[in-house]
Enzyme design. Structure first.
Site: not given
Length: 347
Positions: A190, A220, A324, A70
């Site tokens: 990410d 995503e 994250h 993604h």
């Protein structure tokens, strides 16, 4: 960093990380991906959901494999603008203000990108001030912090800052950092790190075994929307998601350089037969695999399998600290993901 593969991977990741791509506002990374693929003569198209897709004919037309990475990142979304020009923000995906910390963010307005400061308030205060609670009791929440651009409501409107505007960590804070020869650290690894891997696979897998779709998927982080759109409209036998794998004491992910195969996440089970074939490809390529089940986690593959869009799905992840947040990953794990999928895609 002397290894040519790692050097190229770092340069790619650095370019990708600096392309803002909060979910649903992915135009900057879209332009980069389409240009990169076009310069190398790799045909690609973008569908109505924003996915960028590379289709490569295979030697075995009866097998249909898709690999996704993604291209969106977590961020914030403007909820409102106060009379004093302070901007109220809510999360878009798994973003938390205490992880970002006070500092520069970029607001992606309709007509201009404006820098602002994610602000928690002053510390030289007593219990009469609401900010005191951050020092003693609980972390700041989106509902109690704000972004300050030092602009009037009129100036913000002129830039196209409105409810729905996306907010991301400022570019100068996103520049990747190398820790020795082995590690890379950055916001938005990410999932930009494996977007780089997927680009290299597009360059390498010119004659795959199965009919191959490489999908740079959209949105995503807010529910796998791009992957659901793609898998609903394209019959796929196997779907492999390339993604991050969070390191934590609750998970048996002990090596930084060995990729992780998931058996389960918050959306359901992965296919163990496909996992076994990927593990065999890893052995053939000379790499070890770690196994895990994850909580509070989902991927393009698990979402698509849950909704019955694909019969078999797997997730191959690279271990990372501080997911994250300001993430740290080992180049060895990213190279292993590339080599394993290169091996699997050629069979």
């Amino acid at each position: 960093m002397s290894d040519p593969f790692r050097e190229r991977l770092f340069r790619l990741i650095a370019d990708l990380v600096l392309c803002h791509s909060p979910s649903g506002a992915e135009q900057e990374i879209d332009a980069y991906l389409l240009a990169w693929l076009g310069e190398r003569g790799i045909p690609a198209n973008q569908d109505a959901a924003g996915n960028i897709i590379v289709r490569i004919p295979g030697r075995d037309g009866s097998r249909r494999l898709a690999i996704t990475a993604h291209k969106d990142e977590i961020g914030g979304i403007v909820k409102g603008i106060r009379d004093n020009g302070r901007i109220e923000v809510r999360k878009l995906g798994g973003a938390f203000p205490w992880v970002w910390g006070e500092g520069v963010v970029d607001l992606l307005g309709d007509r201009a990108t404006l820098p602002g400061i994610l602000s928690f308030g002053s510390r030289h205060v007593s219990h009469e001030s609401p900010q005191k609670v951050y020092e003693e009791e609980r972390p700041p929440r989106w509902e109690t912090v704000w972004v300050d651009c030092k602009c009037s409501r009129y100036e913000l409107a002129e830039a196209g800052i409105r409810p729905g505007t996306r907010v991301v960590v400022g570019k100068h804070r996103k520049q990747p950092f190398r820790l020795g020869d082995d590690y890379i650290a950055s916001y938005a690894l990410d999932n930009k790190a494996v977007v780089a891997v997927l680009l290299l696979l597009a360059e390498s897998l010119r004659h795959p075994g199965p009919e191959l779709s490489l999908v740079f998927s959209s949105k995503e982080e807010v529910g796998g929307i791009g992957a659901l759109y793609f898998t609903q409209r394209n019959p796929i036998d196997e779907l492999i998601a390339l993604d991050i794998a969070p390191k934590s004491s609750e998970y048996p992910i002990v090596s930084d350089r060995d990729p992780v195969l998931l058996s389960q996440d918050s959306y359901g089970m992965y296919d163990e037969a496909l996992n076994a074939r990927l593990k065999a490809a890893a052995r053939e390529a000379g790499f070890a695999i770690q196994h895990a089940i994850l909580c509070q986690f989902g991927t393009d593959a698990s979402v698509a399998m849950k909704w019955g869009h694909v019969p078999r799905a797997a997730c191959l992840g690279f271990p990372a600290d501080n997911t994250h947040g300001y993430e740290i990953a080992h180049f060895g794990a990213l190279e292993a993901c590339f080599r394993i999928l290169e091996t699997y895609g050629r069979t």
